[in-house]
Motif scaffolding. Structure first.
Motif: not given
Length: 124
Positions: A21, A29-30, A34, A55, A68-69, A71, A75-77, A93
């Motif tokens: 994470s 984040l949006s 990322m 992606s 994945s994200r 928003n 968080t981005v995973y 990250c």
């Protein structure tokens, strides 16, 4: 100022899975594209995956890793499956504002902000 904090690194056996994470603070984040990068001992840092409205993945992880994200969570995973010993590295990250285009080439460079990294070790 953007701050990125990665969590989730661990020691895992080959064939196992791990989820990383990255939480952004200081900005929304949006607004950002990322990326995940990694650096193994004695090697240069390399691109792993990037996400904006689409992606992209490095060939070495395609079909095994999923970026994945969320928003709303800032968080981005990075879901990592079928892990191999060669996936052992510090995972970073990164975030950037997309100024020109977002495609497979541009997803791999030009990041403005970086986290401190999280260690992933895959044992054979």
């Amino acid at each position: 100022q953007v701050q990125l904090v990665e969590t989730g690194g661990d020691l895992v056996q080959a064939g196992g899975s791990l989820s990383l994470s990255c939480i952004m603070s200081g900005r929304t984040l949006s607004t950002y594209a990322m990326g995940w990068f990694r650096q193994a001992p004695g090697k240069e840092r390399e691109f792993v995956a990037g996400i904006n409205w689409s992606s992209y993945y490095a060939d070495a992880v395609k079909g095994r890793f999923i970026i994945s994200r969320v928003n709303a969570e800032n968080t981005v995973y990075l879901q990592m499956n079928s892990l191999k010993p060669e996936d052992t590295a510090v995972y970073y990250c990164a975030a950037k504002i997309v100024r020109t285009s977002w495609d497979e080439r541009t997803s791999r460079y030009g990041y403005d902000y970086w986290g401190q990294g999280t260690q992933v070790t895959v044992s054979s």
